[in-house]
Design a protein around this motif. Sequence first.
Motif, PDB file in Angstrom:
ATOM      1  N   ALA A 208       0.827  -1.207   0.000  1.00 44.59           N
ATOM      2  CA  ALA A 208       0.000   0.000   0.000  1.00 44.59           C
ATOM      3  C   ALA A 208       0.857   1.251   0.000  1.00 44.59           C
ATOM      4  O   ALA A 208       0.535   2.238  -0.680  1.00 44.59           O
ATOM      5  CB  ALA A 208      -0.938  -0.012   1.199  1.00 44.59           C
TER       6      ALA A 208
ATOM      7  N   THR B  72     -11.303  -4.605   2.484  1.00 44.57           N
ATOM      8  CA  THR B  72     -10.142  -4.893   1.644  1.00 44.57           C
ATOM      9  C   THR B  72      -9.322  -3.640   1.340  1.00 44.57           C
ATOM     10  O   THR B  72      -8.204  -3.751   0.818  1.00 44.57           O
ATOM     11  CB  THR B  72     -10.579  -5.554   0.318  1.00 44.57           C
ATOM     12  OG1 THR B  72     -11.562  -4.731  -0.313  1.00 44.57           O
ATOM     13  CG2 THR B  72     -11.152  -6.936   0.569  1.00 44.57           C
ATOM     14  N   GLU B  73      -9.850  -2.470   1.662  1.00 40.59           N
ATOM     15  CA  GLU B  73      -9.120  -1.220   1.420  1.00 40.59           C
ATOM     16  C   GLU B  73      -8.426  -0.705   2.683  1.00 40.59           C
ATOM     17  O   GLU B  73      -7.798   0.356   2.661  1.00 40.59           O
ATOM     18  CB  GLU B  73     -10.072  -0.136   0.892  1.00 40.59           C
ATOM     19  CG  GLU B  73     -10.564  -0.383  -0.514  1.00 40.59           C
ATOM     20  CD  GLU B  73     -11.528  -1.570  -0.569  1.00 40.59           C
ATOM     21  OE1 GLU B  73     -11.263  -2.497  -1.351  1.00 40.59           O
ATOM     22  OE2 GLU B  73     -12.511  -1.580   0.201  1.00 40.59           O
TER      23      GLU B  73
ATOM     24  N   ASN C 297     -10.599   4.151  -6.118  1.00 37.09           N
ATOM     25  CA  ASN C 297     -10.446   2.886  -5.423  1.00 37.09           C
ATOM     26  C   ASN C 297     -11.819   2.408  -4.962  1.00 37.09           C
ATOM     27  O   ASN C 297     -12.467   3.055  -4.144  1.00 37.09           O
ATOM     28  CB  ASN C 297      -9.498   3.065  -4.223  1.00 37.09           C
ATOM     29  CG  ASN C 297      -9.202   1.769  -3.509  1.00 37.09           C
ATOM     30  OD1 ASN C 297      -9.390   1.649  -2.313  1.00 37.09           O
ATOM     31  ND2 ASN C 297      -8.729   0.772  -4.235  1.00 37.09           N
TER      32      ASN C 297
ATOM     33  N   HIS D  30     -14.532  -1.022  -3.819  1.00 32.73           N
ATOM     34  CA  HIS D  30     -14.513  -2.077  -2.805  1.00 32.73           C
ATOM     35  C   HIS D  30     -15.057  -3.381  -3.366  1.00 32.73           C
ATOM     36  O   HIS D  30     -16.257  -3.550  -3.565  1.00 32.73           O
ATOM     37  CB  HIS D  30     -15.347  -1.644  -1.594  1.00 32.73           C
ATOM     38  CG  HIS D  30     -15.486  -2.705  -0.539  1.00 32.73           C
ATOM     39  ND1 HIS D  30     -14.396  -3.347   0.002  1.00 32.73           N
ATOM     40  CD2 HIS D  30     -16.586  -3.230   0.075  1.00 32.73           C
ATOM     41  CE1 HIS D  30     -14.817  -4.221   0.906  1.00 32.73           C
ATOM     42  NE2 HIS D  30     -16.136  -4.178   0.962  1.00 32.73           N
ATOM     43  N   THR D  31     -14.165  -4.290  -3.675  1.00 30.63           N
ATOM     44  CA  THR D  31     -14.464  -5.662  -4.083  1.00 30.63           C
ATOM     45  C   THR D  31     -15.495  -5.740  -5.217  1.00 30.63           C
ATOM     46  O   THR D  31     -15.754  -4.774  -5.928  1.00 30.63           O
ATOM     47  CB  THR D  31     -14.938  -6.505  -2.875  1.00 30.63           C
ATOM     48  OG1 THR D  31     -16.151  -5.960  -2.353  1.00 30.63           O
ATOM     49  CG2 THR D  31     -13.884  -6.539  -1.793  1.00 30.63           C
TER      50      THR D  31
ATOM     51  N   THR E 126      -9.097   1.156  -9.511  1.00 30.06           N
ATOM     52  CA  THR E 126      -8.623   0.030  -8.711  1.00 30.06           C
ATOM     53  C   THR E 126      -9.757  -0.437  -7.818  1.00 30.06           C
ATOM     54  O   THR E 126     -10.692   0.299  -7.525  1.00 30.06           O
ATOM     55  CB  THR E 126      -7.413   0.416  -7.845  1.00 30.06           C
ATOM     56  OG1 THR E 126      -7.796   1.432  -6.909  1.00 30.06           O
ATOM     57  CG2 THR E 126      -6.261   0.933  -8.708  1.00 30.06           C
TER      58      THR E 126
ATOM     59  N   GLY F 156     -10.222  -3.087  -4.228  1.00 32.85           N
ATOM     60  CA  GLY F 156      -9.666  -4.027  -3.278  1.00 32.85           C
ATOM     61  C   GLY F 156     -10.212  -5.427  -3.528  1.00 32.85           C
ATOM     62  O   GLY F 156     -11.394  -5.595  -3.830  1.00 32.85           O
ATOM     63  N   GLN F 157      -9.354  -6.407  -3.400  1.00 34.03           N
ATOM     64  CA  GLN F 157      -9.719  -7.805  -3.597  1.00 34.03           C
ATOM     65  C   GLN F 157      -9.424  -8.568  -2.302  1.00 34.03           C
ATOM     66  O   GLN F 157      -8.540  -8.190  -1.527  1.00 34.03           O
ATOM     67  CB  GLN F 157      -8.918  -8.395  -4.772  1.00 34.03           C
ATOM     68  CG  GLN F 157      -9.076  -9.881  -5.018  1.00 34.03           C
ATOM     69  CD  GLN F 157     -10.500 -10.269  -5.398  1.00 34.03           C
ATOM     70  OE1 GLN F 157     -11.389 -10.219  -4.546  1.00 34.03           O
ATOM     71  NE2 GLN F 157     -10.698 -10.646  -6.647  1.00 34.03           N
TER      72      GLN F 157
ATOM     73  N   SER G  58      -6.918  -4.885 -10.065  1.00 38.07           N
ATOM     74  CA  SER G  58      -7.401  -5.528  -8.848  1.00 38.07           C
ATOM     75  C   SER G  58      -6.260  -5.602  -7.851  1.00 38.07           C
ATOM     76  O   SER G  58      -5.144  -6.031  -8.192  1.00 38.07           O
ATOM     77  CB  SER G  58      -7.930  -6.931  -9.172  1.00 38.07           C
ATOM     78  OG  SER G  58      -8.192  -7.659  -7.996  1.00 38.07           O
TER      79      SER G  58
ATOM     80  N   MET H 243      -5.758  -7.946  -0.928  1.00 42.97           N
ATOM     81  CA  MET H 243      -5.399  -7.398   0.375  1.00 42.97           C
ATOM     82  C   MET H 243      -3.992  -7.836   0.803  1.00 42.97           C
ATOM     83  O   MET H 243      -3.230  -7.044   1.381  1.00 42.97           O
ATOM     84  CB  MET H 243      -6.439  -7.853   1.407  1.00 42.97           C
ATOM     85  CG  MET H 243      -6.478  -7.019   2.670  1.00 42.97           C
ATOM     86  SD  MET H 243      -7.910  -7.481   3.698  1.00 42.97           S
ATOM     87  CE  MET H 243      -7.745  -6.302   5.036  1.00 42.97           C
TER      88      MET H 243
ATOM     89  N   MET I 287      -1.352  -5.737  -0.803  1.00 44.07           N
ATOM     90  CA  MET I 287      -1.239  -4.427  -0.162  1.00 44.07           C
ATOM     91  C   MET I 287      -0.482  -4.508   1.174  1.00 44.07           C
ATOM     92  O   MET I 287       0.090  -3.519   1.639  1.00 44.07           O
ATOM     93  CB  MET I 287      -2.632  -3.830   0.065  1.00 44.07           C
ATOM     94  CG  MET I 287      -3.362  -3.437  -1.209  1.00 44.07           C
ATOM     95  SD  MET I 287      -2.597  -2.031  -2.097  1.00 44.07           S
ATOM     96  CE  MET I 287      -1.540  -2.910  -3.266  1.00 44.07           C
TER      97      MET I 287
END
Length: 566
Positions: free
Chosen positions: A19, A41-42, A84, A86-87, A111, A113-114, A172, A175, A178
Amino acid sequence: MAITPLEVAARGTGGRRGADILLEILESEGVRYIFGNPGTTELPLIDALQRRPDLKYILALQEASVVAMADGYAQAAGRPGFLNLHTAGGLGHGMGNLLNASVSQTPLVVTAGQQDSRHTISDPLLFGDLVSIATPAVKWAQEVLHADQLPVLVRRAFNDSMAAPSGPVFLSLPMDVMEEASDIDIGRPSVINREAIAGGLPELARALAAITPGRLAIIAGDEVHGAGAAAQVAAVADMLGAPVYGASWPSRIPFATSCPLWAGNMPTRATDIASRLADYDAIFALGGKSLITILYSEGSPVPPGCAVYQVSADARDLGRTFQTPLSLVGNIRASLDVLLPLLQRETEPCRAAHVAARENVVAARARRRIEAEEMVAAHQGDAVIAPCVAAYEAVRAIGPQVAIVDEAIATSSYTRMFLNSDWAAQYSFLRGGALGWGMPAAVGASLGLGREPVVCLVGDGAALYSPQAIWTAAHEQLPVTFVVMNNREYNVLKGFMRGQTHYVSARQGNFLAMDLRDPPIDYQAMATSYGLEARQITRAADIAPAIEAAMASGRPNLVEIVISTV
């Protein structure tokens, strides 16, 4: 030099966390804002932002608003927007506005978060195939597998979002990536000159000069805005004595609407476009996809015998739909800079004829403006504010120097009719067609213009798709005035149905699922609940004072204008 506790926290075994590496890259790419709505996930990214005070996180309350805010920012700032999500769920929420961005060719680095890749085998909550979900709406999509891949993939995303045809790309971000530690060197941004000069310009100059003066129309497409070529387009039009039209369904009006050669935007039906072009032997289209149609109508928008010449950085668009005797691939501004002296030489023998053609265009524009003002005068006394009057009074109040973001379909054609600005970047519109873009795009546009005032014109239906955006305007204290044109129905749909003789709904005047009256929606209460001042306008004379006061306050406001349905 001592290591601070924050720097210690950023380091895992063997280096910085993914990150932190990502944020280092963003800073080196000149990113100022991250648009997002965080989830689990972020969390690594949100935590890393504690160590990057120069990067500001712009909180939206829903992902559709996130995407459109980044879109509005990118269009206004002239650089890629970074966001960014979220999933899989958040990406799904944002897809409508992501498709808008794709159609508008807005450069975005998207982007999401995955889930931690170490437990995706167990089908955890919030997991989905983000790459497959995003692929139809972006130029390309990829998942980052290791922190060491971040410098190459993130820089590739920024570069490719700007490469012709510009548009969104997707990464993608699992987590665990990151959280992964790495000592990777982030390198530096690449310097890429995209101002390629088209080949074949002498041939194009001869072809354009050979067209009978007065028989050529220029179409300034959205690409003119991205290329910063408004002045060059005006010079070509002046030299050829040609009117300049805008695209039929534009993302921008990339031309000064005060210019006497501005002829307005093309209509949206193929038959109507063909009728408008019937008096021309050729069109010179600058940029691609300028003749977008909505509902099907028989025939081509380009009438028989009308030649299509084109310059675009997007090689795929040339000759894609309409046969062309000559079209060139290149940056519009750089290519027109080279074309102009060639055109000057080629048109010299018939200079007087081109001057006469220019005078005819200027006279035609003056007549149209008189007719438009007569139309407004005829409706000024209506019991309920007519759409043309609402647009006229709004544009008059906004003036020529304030940015306009328009998603009020019932008044948009009138709004464009009354614009009169030297600023070629004043006006932006919902080109993609998926509602819910305008209000968040206005928030992003204000940020992209350095927190300058913006007026958002939005329909009552469209205002219900992403009203959360006005909370962000209030939270950031942005000088955005939201003007809701409220006819309490899906008026554009009723209009389409009335235009078709076979619809029973139109003959009986009974339209299912197109009225917003039972119960009526209280837009003032909605605005107040999100922290804005709001007022409702029912008299035409009150429109301009209300908008002027809202803009003068320097704070976000909402003005609701109750308009008629015709």
